[in-house]
Design a protein around this motif. Sequence first.
Motif, PDB file in Angstrom:
ATOM      1  N   ASP A 133       0.929  -1.270  -0.284  1.00 23.60           N
ATOM      2  CA  ASP A 133       0.152   0.014   0.262  1.00 23.60           C
ATOM      3  C   ASP A 133       0.637   0.969   0.168  1.00 23.60           C
ATOM      4  N   TRP A 134       2.179   1.472  -0.289  1.00 25.38           N
ATOM      5  CA  TRP A 134       2.759   2.044  -0.567  1.00 25.38           C
ATOM      6  C   TRP A 134       4.269   2.009  -0.810  1.00 25.38           C
ATOM      7  N   PRO A 135       3.538   2.669  -2.948  1.00 27.76           N
ATOM      8  CA  PRO A 135       4.309   2.864  -3.529  1.00 27.76           C
ATOM      9  C   PRO A 135       5.553   2.845  -3.227  1.00 27.76           C
ATOM     10  N   GLU A 136       6.621   4.185  -2.400  1.00 28.92           N
ATOM     11  CA  GLU A 136       7.388   4.384  -3.176  1.00 28.92           C
ATOM     12  C   GLU A 136       8.406   3.340  -2.247  1.00 28.92           C
ATOM     13  N   LEU A 137       7.800   2.891  -1.204  1.00 24.95           N
ATOM     14  CA  LEU A 137       8.973   2.097  -0.571  1.00 24.95           C
ATOM     15  C   LEU A 137       8.654   0.575  -1.121  1.00 24.95           C
ATOM     16  N   ARG A 138       7.737   0.275  -2.257  1.00 17.78           N
ATOM     17  CA  ARG A 138       7.816  -0.759  -2.696  1.00 17.78           C
ATOM     18  C   ARG A 138       8.571  -0.424  -3.887  1.00 17.78           C
ATOM     19  N   ALA A 139       8.172   0.988  -4.283  1.00 14.17           N
ATOM     20  CA  ALA A 139       9.404   0.076  -5.227  1.00 14.17           C
ATOM     21  C   ALA A 139      11.102   0.356  -5.098  1.00 14.17           C
ATOM     22  N   ILE A 140      11.202   1.153  -4.070  1.00 17.86           N
ATOM     23  CA  ILE A 140      12.969   0.691  -3.414  1.00 17.86           C
ATOM     24  C   ILE A 140      13.059  -0.967  -3.161  1.00 17.86           C
ATOM     25  N   TYR A 141      11.994  -1.433  -2.503  1.00 19.97           N
ATOM     26  CA  TYR A 141      12.281  -3.086  -1.494  1.00 19.97           C
ATOM     27  C   TYR A 141      12.358  -3.415  -3.448  1.00 19.97           C
ATOM     28  N   GLN A 142      12.036  -3.471  -4.502  1.00 19.90           N
ATOM     29  CA  GLN A 142      11.859  -4.387  -5.557  1.00 19.90           C
ATOM     30  C   GLN A 142      13.733  -4.120  -6.161  1.00 19.90           C
ATOM     31  N   GLU A 143      13.707  -2.487  -6.843  1.00 15.11           N
ATOM     32  CA  GLU A 143      14.661  -2.239  -6.658  1.00 15.11           C
ATOM     33  C   GLU A 143      15.687  -3.087  -5.571  1.00 15.11           C
ATOM     34  N   ARG A 144      15.592  -2.615  -4.515  1.00 13.22           N
ATOM     35  CA  ARG A 144      17.066  -3.499  -4.118  1.00 13.22           C
ATOM     36  C   ARG A 144      17.216  -4.769  -3.603  1.00 13.22           C
ATOM     37  N   VAL A 145      15.972  -4.819  -3.874  1.00  9.99           N
ATOM     38  CA  VAL A 145      15.905  -6.496  -2.847  1.00  9.99           C
ATOM     39  C   VAL A 145      15.517  -7.590  -3.751  1.00  9.99           C
ATOM     40  N   VAL A 146      14.189  -7.461  -4.796  1.00  7.52           N
ATOM     41  CA  VAL A 146      13.444  -8.429  -5.422  1.00  7.52           C
ATOM     42  C   VAL A 146      14.228  -8.445  -6.689  1.00  7.52           C
ATOM     43  N   LYS A 147      14.706  -7.975  -7.452  1.00  6.71           N
ATOM     44  CA  LYS A 147      15.416  -7.653  -8.607  1.00  6.71           C
ATOM     45  C   LYS A 147      16.935  -8.435  -8.232  1.00  6.71           C
ATOM     46  N   PRO A 148      17.644  -8.393  -6.966  1.00  2.00           N
ATOM     47  CA  PRO A 148      18.835  -8.513  -6.991  1.00  2.00           C
ATOM     48  C   PRO A 148      18.946 -10.614  -7.193  1.00  2.00           C
ATOM     49  N   ARG A 149      17.767 -10.695  -6.032  1.00  2.00           N
ATOM     50  CA  ARG A 149      17.431 -11.886  -6.199  1.00  2.00           C
ATOM     51  C   ARG A 149      16.566 -13.118  -7.399  1.00  2.00           C
ATOM     52  N   ARG A 150      15.638 -11.634  -8.199  1.00  2.00           N
ATOM     53  CA  ARG A 150      15.203 -12.523  -9.883  1.00  2.00           C
ATOM     54  C   ARG A 150      16.866 -12.550 -10.835  1.00  2.00           C
ATOM     55  N   GLU A 151      18.004 -11.155 -10.481  1.00  5.46           N
ATOM     56  CA  GLU A 151      18.772 -11.345 -11.109  1.00  5.46           C
ATOM     57  C   GLU A 151      19.330 -12.922 -10.932  1.00  5.46           C
ATOM     58  N   LEU A 152      19.636 -13.664  -9.557  1.00  3.77           N
ATOM     59  CA  LEU A 152      20.249 -14.622  -9.454  1.00  3.77           C
ATOM     60  C   LEU A 152      19.734 -15.889  -9.354  1.00  3.77           C
ATOM     61  N   VAL A 153      18.621 -16.465 -10.227  1.00  2.00           N
ATOM     62  CA  VAL A 153      17.661 -16.976 -10.496  1.00  2.00           C
ATOM     63  C   VAL A 153      17.783 -16.782 -11.909  1.00  2.00           C
ATOM     64  N   ARG A 154      18.251 -15.700 -12.396  1.00  2.00           N
ATOM     65  CA  ARG A 154      18.688 -15.878 -13.884  1.00  2.00           C
ATOM     66  C   ARG A 154      19.898 -16.044 -14.558  1.00  2.00           C
TER      67      ARG A 154
END
Length: 222
Positions: A133-154
């Motif tokens: 429910d907090w778009p700004e925080l979610r965007a930062i979390y996606q960039e710093r936490v989620v994306k590195p995990r996805r890149e690990l799978v890639r």
Amino acid sequence: MQTDTPAARRAPEAGPAKEPCAPRRGRPRSEAAEQAIFAAVEQLMEDGVGLAELSIERVAAAAGVGKATIYRRWPNMEALLVDVVARLEAPPPRLTGGSVHDDLVGMVDYMRKRGLAKRSRWVLKSALGQMNDWPELRAIYQERVVKPRRELVRTIVRRGVDEGVLRADLDQELVCEVLIGPILLRTILWDDAPLDDPGLAHKMIDAVLNGVGAHPPRGESH
């Protein structure tokens, strides 16, 4: 006058020689302050304070530090909260350098354990839930936490294709989704699905590789 002796003239040089030790003296205090800040945010959340209600002033007061101490480490509240949430989670697994199969199992098992932690730790579940429910925080979390995990799978999938373990004719993003999708289904959409089976990751990866493996399953005729 005896002050103008060679020993006296060399005395001022002793001070600068000790300067390299200064950072080591300040480090424990810095680490203690960070731990106090993290603990304060977690405690406030445990007490029912929502993410939107947190502020630098409130956290500083709860941690017993000055606002400047926080601002020296984080530019704003969003950056601090991302670090807090990331800290609540286990760090992503390191690639073993062994087989692609084992690295995939390790990644899926990491996500299985993360799902268990989210169910058992109210603070983590609350933080991740409010983040949606907090778009700004979610965007930062996606960039710093989620994306590195996805890149690990890639990284694992690209290696699997290069080594001939995974089919090269499939879209690699699709392969990533097929491999990780089952565990995400259990941990995010079906949050009452069982996750306590230590062998679950092996079962999932073995099942999926029978479909995307470069070689057909044993016993299959051409």
